[in-house]
Motif scaffolding. Sequence first.
Motif, mmCIF file in Angstrom:
data_model
loop_
_atom_site.group_PDB
_atom_site.id
_atom_site.type_symbol
_atom_site.label_atom_id
_atom_site.label_comp_id
_atom_site.label_asym_id
_atom_site.label_seq_id
_atom_site.Cartn_x
_atom_site.Cartn_y
_atom_site.Cartn_z
ATOM 1 N N SER A 144 37.192 27.144 -7.150
ATOM 2 C CA SER A 144 37.411 27.709 -5.547
ATOM 3 C C SER A 144 37.326 26.368 -5.044
ATOM 4 O O SER A 144 36.498 25.768 -5.416
ATOM 5 C CB SER A 144 37.539 28.884 -5.532
ATOM 6 O OG SER A 144 36.151 28.937 -5.484
ATOM 7 N N THR A 176 32.629 29.535 -5.886
ATOM 8 C CA THR A 176 33.285 30.666 -6.569
ATOM 9 C C THR A 176 32.984 31.974 -6.377
ATOM 10 O O THR A 176 33.174 32.975 -6.387
ATOM 11 C CB THR A 176 33.809 29.909 -7.299
ATOM 12 O OG1 THR A 176 34.084 28.844 -8.208
ATOM 13 C CG2 THR A 176 35.149 31.000 -8.366
ATOM 14 N N TRP A 177 31.444 31.695 -6.742
ATOM 15 C CA TRP A 177 30.779 33.603 -7.022
ATOM 16 C C TRP A 177 29.394 33.634 -5.932
ATOM 17 O O TRP A 177 29.136 34.148 -6.458
ATOM 18 C CB TRP A 177 29.631 33.188 -8.481
ATOM 19 C CG TRP A 177 30.703 32.980 -9.346
ATOM 20 C CD1 TRP A 177 32.225 31.662 -10.318
ATOM 21 C CD2 TRP A 177 31.092 34.366 -10.076
ATOM 22 N NE1 TRP A 177 32.764 32.533 -10.944
ATOM 23 C CE2 TRP A 177 32.267 34.166 -11.308
ATOM 24 C CE3 TRP A 177 30.847 35.732 -10.479
ATOM 25 C CZ2 TRP A 177 32.657 34.854 -12.305
ATOM 26 C CZ3 TRP A 177 30.946 36.850 -11.023
ATOM 27 C CH2 TRP A 177 32.107 36.356 -12.610
ATOM 28 N N GLN A 204 30.326 27.846 -11.448
ATOM 29 C CA GLN A 204 29.550 29.429 -12.099
ATOM 30 C C GLN A 204 28.331 29.271 -12.216
ATOM 31 O O GLN A 204 28.052 30.673 -12.788
ATOM 32 C CB GLN A 204 30.390 29.067 -13.205
ATOM 33 C CG GLN A 204 32.258 29.891 -13.191
ATOM 34 C CD GLN A 204 32.393 29.747 -14.452
ATOM 35 O OE1 GLN A 204 32.192 28.328 -15.311
ATOM 36 N NE2 GLN A 204 33.589 30.535 -14.363
ATOM 37 N N GLY A 219 38.940 22.789 -4.140
ATOM 38 C CA GLY A 219 38.396 22.983 -5.873
ATOM 39 C C GLY A 219 39.490 22.083 -6.273
ATOM 40 O O GLY A 219 40.102 20.870 -5.427
ATOM 41 N N HIS A 221 30.582 24.918 -5.860
ATOM 42 C CA HIS A 221 31.442 25.477 -5.385
ATOM 43 C C HIS A 221 30.994 26.355 -5.583
ATOM 44 O O HIS A 221 29.603 27.051 -6.309
ATOM 45 C CB HIS A 221 32.845 25.335 -7.143
ATOM 46 C CG HIS A 221 32.621 23.540 -6.227
ATOM 47 N ND1 HIS A 221 34.905 23.146 -6.523
ATOM 48 C CD2 HIS A 221 32.764 22.830 -6.547
ATOM 49 C CE1 HIS A 221 34.989 22.773 -6.048
ATOM 50 N NE2 HIS A 221 33.926 21.181 -6.466
#
Length: 324
Positions: A245, A209-210, A180, A237, A207
């Motif tokens: 994720s 995820t975004w 994030q 994840g 990660h």
Amino acid sequence: MTSDVILRDVTLRDGLQLTGKTLPTERKVEIVRELLALGVPSLEIGSLARPDLVPPLANTLEVVAALTPEELERCWIWVATPRHVARAVDAGALNVQYCLSVSDAHNRANIGRDTDASLAAMPEAVETALAAGGRIQLCLATAFTCPFDGPVDPDRVLAIVGDPRTDGAADVVLCDTLGQAAPAEVSSLVGRVAREAPGRRIVFHGHDTWGQGVANTLAAVAAGAQVVDGALGGLGGCPFAPGASGNTSTEDLLFALRPSWLDPAGLVALAALSTDLLAELDEPNRSRTVQGIRSKADAFPWTAAHRAAGGDPRAVALAGAGAC
């Protein structure tokens, strides 16, 4: 700027945590040796998390026992307690990553205790690792955001990094556990750790995820990170972090960083390994680089079509797959 950055592939630990299928010890050892042979300088190969909670990592110590000391020099094991460290080094491991969460809520979900309890146990973990001639890292999960408490105060991260109970750790691993963070946040925190707590290597674990995994990693490198983590195909994840994720893709990081040991043939071979492994696990391959490698643009040296045209047998299957 990036030629000296070390890429650590975490496929066999963080990458496997959420997979429905498991890999036998022999297959994991095969993957370790293929990655090392391709030039990947560092690997995370497993965890001592409870096997009933994270079944894909249950055979970690068997993997350690099957590797040579020379191979284990380049491999890391995730641990969370002094007992984990003792079991890892008894099996032959040389490098352990002692992990705790910056946020108490995630540390309780992930490890079953408050953050301060994990810190209190760290001196014993350090002593055990160093007595065995190994190395230990301080790994800080949820260094940016927590799935339960939201944004994490950077001052709390700095307080843990500067806590004398972490003395002896060679590196600090800053984890964007949920993916994030934005590049400016990563640059700010990595820069502060580099300035205010010098003397340790900084590892950035991101990660995607975004969709900011590569951008965040490049921001970390520019701010002083010397090691970065990725997983083949963006696999992975955290099972104890809702909203997490996959990791940032190893292939995408390598294409962006262009380390001196990597050439187009090596990247194509990594993409072939990634494609085969994720198909074996019935997992989607999220790497944009793997998609790009399948391009029919045979004038671009990084594509499988270009390598296949030059007679590289490793590229033929990928070139035949076409663009995704």
